[in-house]
Write a protein that holds these residues in place. Structure first.
Motif, short mmCIF file in Angstrom:
data_model
loop_
_atom_site.label_atom_id
_atom_site.label_comp_id
_atom_site.label_asym_id
_atom_site.label_seq_id
_atom_site.Cartn_x
_atom_site.Cartn_y
_atom_site.Cartn_z
N GLY A 1 0.83 -1.20 0.00
CA GLY A 1 0.00 0.00 0.00
C GLY A 1 0.87 1.25 0.00
O GLY A 1 1.83 1.35 0.76
N VAL A 2 0.52 2.20 -0.87
CA VAL A 2 1.26 3.47 -0.97
C VAL A 2 0.26 4.62 -0.98
O VAL A 2 -0.91 4.44 -1.27
N ARG A 3 0.77 5.80 -0.67
CA ARG A 3 -0.08 7.00 -0.70
C ARG A 3 -0.35 7.47 -2.12
O ARG A 3 -1.41 7.98 -2.41
N SER A 4 0.65 7.34 -3.02
CA SER A 4 0.50 7.82 -4.39
C SER A 4 1.08 6.79 -5.36
O SER A 4 2.29 6.70 -5.54
N LEU A 5 0.21 6.03 -5.97
CA LEU A 5 0.64 5.01 -6.92
C LEU A 5 1.36 5.65 -8.11
O LEU A 5 2.41 5.18 -8.53
N GLU B 1 -9.40 9.03 -0.04
CA GLU B 1 -8.31 9.47 0.82
C GLU B 1 -8.64 9.32 2.31
O GLU B 1 -7.76 9.01 3.12
N ARG B 2 -9.90 9.51 2.68
CA ARG B 2 -10.29 9.32 4.10
C ARG B 2 -10.09 7.88 4.52
O ARG B 2 -9.63 7.61 5.63
N GLU B 3 -10.44 6.94 3.64
CA GLU B 3 -10.24 5.52 3.94
C GLU B 3 -8.76 5.20 4.08
O GLU B 3 -8.35 4.46 4.97
N MET B 4 -7.92 5.79 3.21
CA MET B 4 -6.48 5.58 3.29
C MET B 4 -5.96 6.06 4.64
O MET B 4 -5.22 5.35 5.32
N HIS B 5 -6.34 7.25 5.06
CA HIS B 5 -5.87 7.78 6.34
C HIS B 5 -6.39 6.95 7.51
O HIS B 5 -5.67 6.74 8.49
N ARG C 1 -6.97 3.71 7.42
CA ARG C 1 -6.17 2.48 7.43
C ARG C 1 -4.77 2.74 7.99
O ARG C 1 -4.26 1.96 8.78
N ILE C 2 -4.15 3.84 7.56
CA ILE C 2 -2.81 4.17 8.06
C ILE C 2 -2.83 4.34 9.56
O ILE C 2 -1.98 3.81 10.28
N THR C 3 -3.82 5.06 10.07
CA THR C 3 -3.94 5.29 11.51
C THR C 3 -4.19 3.98 12.25
O THR C 3 -3.59 3.73 13.30
N ALA C 4 -5.03 3.12 11.70
CA ALA C 4 -5.33 1.84 12.35
C ALA C 4 -4.09 0.95 12.43
O ALA C 4 -3.88 0.25 13.42
N ILE C 5 -3.26 0.99 11.39
CA ILE C 5 -2.09 0.12 11.33
C ILE C 5 -0.87 0.73 12.03
O ILE C 5 -0.18 0.07 12.79
N LEU C 6 -0.61 2.00 11.76
CA LEU C 6 0.62 2.63 12.25
C LEU C 6 0.40 3.62 13.39
O LEU C 6 1.35 4.21 13.87
N GLY C 7 -0.82 3.84 13.78
CA GLY C 7 -1.10 4.87 14.78
C GLY C 7 -1.15 6.21 14.10
O GLY C 7 -1.52 6.33 12.94
N LYS D 1 1.24 8.04 13.02
CA LYS D 1 2.37 8.36 12.13
C LYS D 1 1.87 8.81 10.79
O LYS D 1 0.86 8.34 10.28
N LYS D 2 2.60 9.70 10.13
CA LYS D 2 2.23 10.18 8.79
C LYS D 2 2.97 9.41 7.75
O LYS D 2 4.08 9.09 7.84
#
Length: 131
Positions: free
Chosen positions: A65-69, A116-120, A122-128, A130-131
């Motif tokens: 998973g990446v922020r910008s494919l 983008e809301r779903e991406m953020h 998921r990132i928060t759920a997995i990494l806390g 962190k940005k």
């Protein structure tokens, strides 16, 4: 109970493979226990191993998973001489995705959440946080 995972790719030229994967992942390995082997913790509990050896046929792709494919595709084409690859999306799928090969034939891919809301989330759920 499963609590951790590893995924291994093999490369015939370890030094070149190490350089290629350091560039792909934008970081040094987290663990190098012996020659011909390196390991990166991609997210907590998920490890990518690069080992010297004959690549396995028909495996993969390992999709990250990446922020910008599009941004990652441009970087790989420019920095790693990866052949330009197509990005796919389907209306009923919440991500766009793409697949490419490393120089040894291991299939790797990226995916990016369209929302983008779903991406953020998921990132928060997995990494806390962190940005």
């Amino acid at each position: 109970m499963i609590f951790e995972m590893t995924y291994q790719v093999r490369v015939t030229d370890f030094e070149e493979g190490l350089r290629w994967y350091k560039n792909l992942l934008n970081k040094e390995p987290d663990f190098t226990p012996h020659s011909g082997f390196a390991e990166w913790e991609l997210i907590p509990g998920a490890w990518l191993q690069v080992a010297e050896g004959k690549p396995a046929e028909g495996c993969g792709p390992l999709r990250l998973g990446v922020r910008s494919l599009e941004g990652e595709r441009s970087r790989l084409v420019r920095e790693l001489d990866v052949e330009l690859f197509e990005i796919y999306e389907r209306e009923e799928v919440p991500v766009k995705w793409a697949t490419f090969s490393d120089p040894w034939g291991n299939e790797i891919g990226f995916f990016e959440y369209i929302d983008e809301r779903e991406m953020h989330k998921r990132i928060t759920a997995i990494l806390g946080s962190k940005k």
